[in-house]
Design a protein around this motif. Structure first.
Motif, PDB file in Angstrom:
ATOM      1  N   GLU A 591       2.878  -6.858  -2.654  1.00 41.46           N
ATOM      2  CA  GLU A 591       2.912  -7.318  -1.271  1.00 41.46           C
ATOM      3  C   GLU A 591       4.173  -6.903  -0.510  1.00 41.46           C
ATOM      4  O   GLU A 591       4.264  -7.132   0.687  1.00 41.46           O
ATOM      5  CB  GLU A 591       2.804  -8.855  -1.220  1.00 41.46           C
ATOM      6  N   LEU A 592       5.160  -6.352  -1.203  1.00 41.82           N
ATOM      7  CA  LEU A 592       6.417  -6.032  -0.529  1.00 41.82           C
ATOM      8  C   LEU A 592       6.307  -4.704   0.224  1.00 41.82           C
ATOM      9  O   LEU A 592       5.489  -3.859  -0.112  1.00 41.82           O
ATOM     10  CB  LEU A 592       7.562  -5.976  -1.544  1.00 41.82           C
ATOM     11  N   LYS A 593       7.152  -4.547   1.263  1.00 41.33           N
ATOM     12  CA  LYS A 593       7.058  -3.356   2.121  1.00 41.33           C
ATOM     13  C   LYS A 593       7.719  -2.130   1.500  1.00 41.33           C
ATOM     14  O   LYS A 593       7.319  -1.002   1.763  1.00 41.33           O
ATOM     15  CB  LYS A 593       7.736  -3.649   3.471  1.00 41.33           C
ATOM     16  N   ASP A 594       8.747  -2.373   0.702  1.00 43.29           N
ATOM     17  CA  ASP A 594       9.583  -1.252   0.277  1.00 43.29           C
ATOM     18  C   ASP A 594       9.510  -0.957  -1.215  1.00 43.29           C
ATOM     19  O   ASP A 594      10.114  -0.003  -1.687  1.00 43.29           O
ATOM     20  CB  ASP A 594      11.037  -1.570   0.656  1.00 43.29           C
ATOM     21  N   ARG A 595       8.811  -1.777  -1.963  1.00 38.55           N
ATOM     22  CA  ARG A 595       8.805  -1.584  -3.411  1.00 38.55           C
ATOM     23  C   ARG A 595       7.693  -2.415  -4.016  1.00 38.55           C
ATOM     24  O   ARG A 595       7.045  -3.202  -3.321  1.00 38.55           O
ATOM     25  CB  ARG A 595      10.154  -2.023  -3.999  1.00 38.55           C
ATOM     26  N   ILE A 596       7.493  -2.249  -5.303  1.00 34.34           N
ATOM     27  CA  ILE A 596       6.438  -2.982  -5.979  1.00 34.34           C
ATOM     28  C   ILE A 596       7.047  -3.566  -7.247  1.00 34.34           C
ATOM     29  O   ILE A 596       7.850  -2.923  -7.913  1.00 34.34           O
ATOM     30  CB  ILE A 596       5.237  -2.032  -6.228  1.00 34.34           C
TER      31      ILE A 596
END
Ligand code: MOS
Length: 739
Positions: A591-596
């Motif tokens: 769900e994160l914008k910059d990483r998983i």
């Protein structure tokens, strides 16, 4: 990291609450008792769809000791239905019984009988005479009366991950797997029943109920009862199993609270085991259509995962595990679609690894089928498709040690001795099957708050409304405080499981250790800071290296307190405010914008299947897991071991059976709902593969509670194939499937 006297984080220490638990000093929900308490007994519907026609209370009221009978005629308008947790509410279902005569599912609460004793209430309940207008009921898949809706239509926030052109790539692929899989309905069945005890005093309500979400319950009940949340306290210091079933409010609690308000006496409810199957949540049955396309040398070129999940008529509950399955392997063309199927059932809910357990069964079975088709070892096939970047948005994993887990697991298991030919490994009349599968679980971290108070005698009290669902939360919280304060562990008193304490998130999504330990560390650091600032010693030295012993004498009698809040990466600034309204913001996973951020593992299963009788025995389970920093190897190992066993259970044992004609459960007890016993579980080995991840949170902790039981079901099915040459795609696998 504070360079304090002793490192306690990472130590294999026994549970600090262990003695209280084994001596009976720990009080679970139903252990609490109040003077003058009354007893409630539920009556639940014997139809799945229709209306209550008539209730004759006369015989029930004549039972000596019966105080009152409550039906929709008495309760309508008294308790408001709540919103589903997924829709921003606090409930596991929007179906609130006793608000009308309507019946929406089997076993819906239709009456509550209250007595001076448990026995009188039960006798009264049995004598209640209820008749119904029965309507046709749809049980689920395969029933004409169900309504299928695409998840993207059902929920604005739902997104089906996709990239490239999976259909064309599949058509052009040299190797193709096209198969359907299914998983059954399952029920958590925690040993502690779904009890509640409610008491009003001076207009304030106290609820003693085992809960994974005490702050959420407080706010949800306030909404349902129309009172100020500050007039409600939810107490849940020890929990006899939860597994997701106590994460959201169920309708019973507000009903019992309302009855206690009307009677002006405490009311205690202890439902039966079979009632637990319909008054709480469960894991819904799922279906999957997988299509994998690959090159001859095993590189995935196309992955398509379509899935269907059963839910109730009014609620759009779904688990949507494609968020994980579309990101496990490198693949340029990915398609996924989730649909929900509305039937005359109670609303499903969180059950241990809700999305990953059913969805990875499909993916990890299909990957094994691809390995067979390609003639490539299944571990090597996974290595060929391993990635450090997720394929949908191209985001990097904060850390991913999947192949390190496979390598450590394969070595310990002896995988290189495996002859890949099905049926080729034997021990007399027993066919030996070895199977493996990947596991993954999102690393979720949530905002939390905590207080720490240091006393002049060197003891410290740590407070946060976290929950220990049997996982060891008391102990890991104590360990972090001990290390950060530089005190022995036995000096730390941990207070959790009470909505009167600073808020902590729902104990769900395996987020507790990461969320709570980080805020405890912050509160302890702040306390040290306050303390040394106040004492004159502070000016010259590094405060983190100083011993508390030197300044204890300066403390006032009541000690000194520090408070901290933690806002993890990916959460909005207002999520502390939301936390104070009983809402948990879990950030992480995909769900994160910059990483998983995920934790990974590799699971190995050895089965012995009798050549003639087809009896299936599991002789070995082995899992190798990498989950960031391990706060306590003993409790971690215990969680993962339990997970492996539950995974085995999901493959070979558990299934809630539904009568298709009436849409009612018929094996709703522990005699007929199968779970593994000791004789079903022989050797279980857990390897903790070292992994450092500084990005996930300050302490580098990844959740691991739900990692263990994911993938095990596929590893079992893959082992069945290896032993017999039969590919079983529907769980549970029973010997009749092998005849
Ligand atoms: Mo877990 S199903 O989030 O308790």
């Amino acid at each position: 990291m504070a360079a304090t006297a002793q490192a306690v984080i990472g130590k294999d220490v026994a549970r600090i609450d262990g003695e209280r638990k084994v001596t009976g000093a720990a009080s679970y929900g139903s252990d609490f008792a109040l003077p003058d308490q009354t007893y409630a007994f539920l009556v639940t519907s014997t139809i799945a769809h229709g209306r209550v026609r008539r209730i004759d209370e006369a015989a029930a009221r004549r039972v000596p000791g019966v105080i009152a009978v409550y039906t929709h005629l008495d309760m309508a308008g008294k308790v408001k239905p709540g919103k589903l947790m997924a829709d921003g509410g606090y409930m596991g279902t929007s179906i609130q019984p006793l608000t009308s005569p309507d019946i929406l599912h089997d076993g819906q609460i239709v009456a509550v009988v209250v007595g001076e004793t448990f026995e009188s209430a039960r006798e009264g309940a049995y004598r209640l005479d209820i008749s119904y207008h029965q309507a046709p009921a749809s049980a689920g898949f395969g029933d004409a009366g169900v309504e299928t809706v695409a998840a993207e239509e059902a929920s604005k926030s739902h997104e089906d991950p996709k990239i490239g052109d999976a259909a064309t790539a599949f058509q052009q692929a040299a190797l193709r797997i096209d198969a359907s899989y299914s998983t059954p309905t399952q029920h958590h069945n925690p040993i502690e029943l779904f009890t509640t005890l409610c008491h009003w005093s001076d207009g304030k309500l106290t609820v003693w109920e085992s809960s994974q979400n005490v702050w959420g319950y407080k706010y949800g009940l306030a909404e349902q009862l129309g009172i100020d949340p500050n007039d409600i306290r939810v107490v849940s210091p020890f929990i006899g199993g939860a597994f997701g079933s106590r994460g959201s409010l169920t309708p019973r609690t507000a009903i019992i609270a309302e009855i206690a308000r009307q009677l002006q006496r405490p009311v205690k409810l202890a439902p039966t085991r079979d009632q637990g199957f319909t008054i709480a949540t469960y894991r819904a049955e799922t279906r999957h259509h997988m299509k994998l396309g690959a090159t001859l040398d095993g590189k995935l070129v196309s992955l398509s995962h379509e899935a269907w999940e059963v839910t109730s008529r009014p609620d759009n509950y779904m688990v949507s595990g494609t968020k994980a399955t579309t990101r496990l392997y490198r693949c340029p063309n990915v398609y996924s679609k989730v649909s929900i199927v509305h039937a005359d059932r109670n609303t499903p809910g969180f059950m241990r690894s809700p999305p990953e357990l059913p969805y990875l069964f499909a993916l990890e079975s299909a990957i094994d089928e691809l390995a067979v088709a390609a003639g490539i070892d299944p571990i090597e096939l996974r290595r060929i498709n391993d990635t450090q970047v997720e394929p949908i948005k191209g985001l990097p994993y904060t850390s991913r040690s999947l192949m390190a887990c496979f390598d450590a697991g394969a070595k310990a298991f002896g995988w290189h001795d495996r002859n890949p030919k099905p049926g080729s490994m034997r021990d007399g009349d027993w066919l030996i099957g070895w199977g493996c599968a990947s596991t993954m679980y999102p690393t979720a971290v949530a905002p939390a708050a905590a207080k720490v108070r240091l006393m002049p005698d060197g003891k410290a009290i740590v407070q946060t409304a976290a929950h220990d669902i049997g996982t060891g939360a008391y102990t890991v919280i104590g360990q972090v405080a001990a290390e950060r304060l530089g005190l022995p562990l036995e000096n730390i008193e941990v207070q959790i499981g009470d909505s009167a304490l600073p808020p902590a998130p729902v104990a769900g999504g395996s987020n507790t250790t990461a969320s709570v330990c980080n805020v405890i560390a912050k509160a302890c650091d702040r306390l040290r800071h306050q303390l040394f600032q106040q004492s004159n010693a502070a000016s010259t030295k590094d405060m983190s290296a100083m011993s508390l012993a030197s300044v204890l004498g300066d403390l006032p009698k009541e000690g000194m307190e520090a408070y901290a809040e933690n806002l993890p990466h990916g959460t909005k600034p207002d999520s502390i405010g939301k936390l104070y309204q009983g809402h948990s913001t879990l950030a992480g996973g995909s769900e994160l914008k910059d990483r998983i951020q995920f934790a990974f593992g590799a699971e190995f299963v050895e089965l012995r299947i009798h050549r003639l009788t087809k009896e299936i025995r599991c002789s070995r389970l082995l899992g190798a897991f990498a989950c960031g920093r391990i706060v306590n190897p003993r409790t971690a190992r215990s969680q993962l071991m339990g997970g492996l066993i539950w995974g085995l259970s999901s493959a070979l044992h558990e299934e809630t059976e539904i009568d298709q004609a009436s849409a009612r459960y018929y094996n709703d007890d522990l005699a007929e709902y199968l779970i593994p016993v000791n004789a079903d579980v022989r050797q279980v080995e857990v390897l903790l593969v070292p992994e450092e991840d500084k990005a996930v949170n300050d302490l580098g902790i990844k959740g691991l509670g739900e990692l263990g039981n994911v993938g095990t079901n596929a590893a079992v099915a893959n082992a069945v194939y290896h032993a017999t040459g039969l590919r079983i795609r529907d769980l549970p696998i029973r010997l009749e499937d092998l005849l």
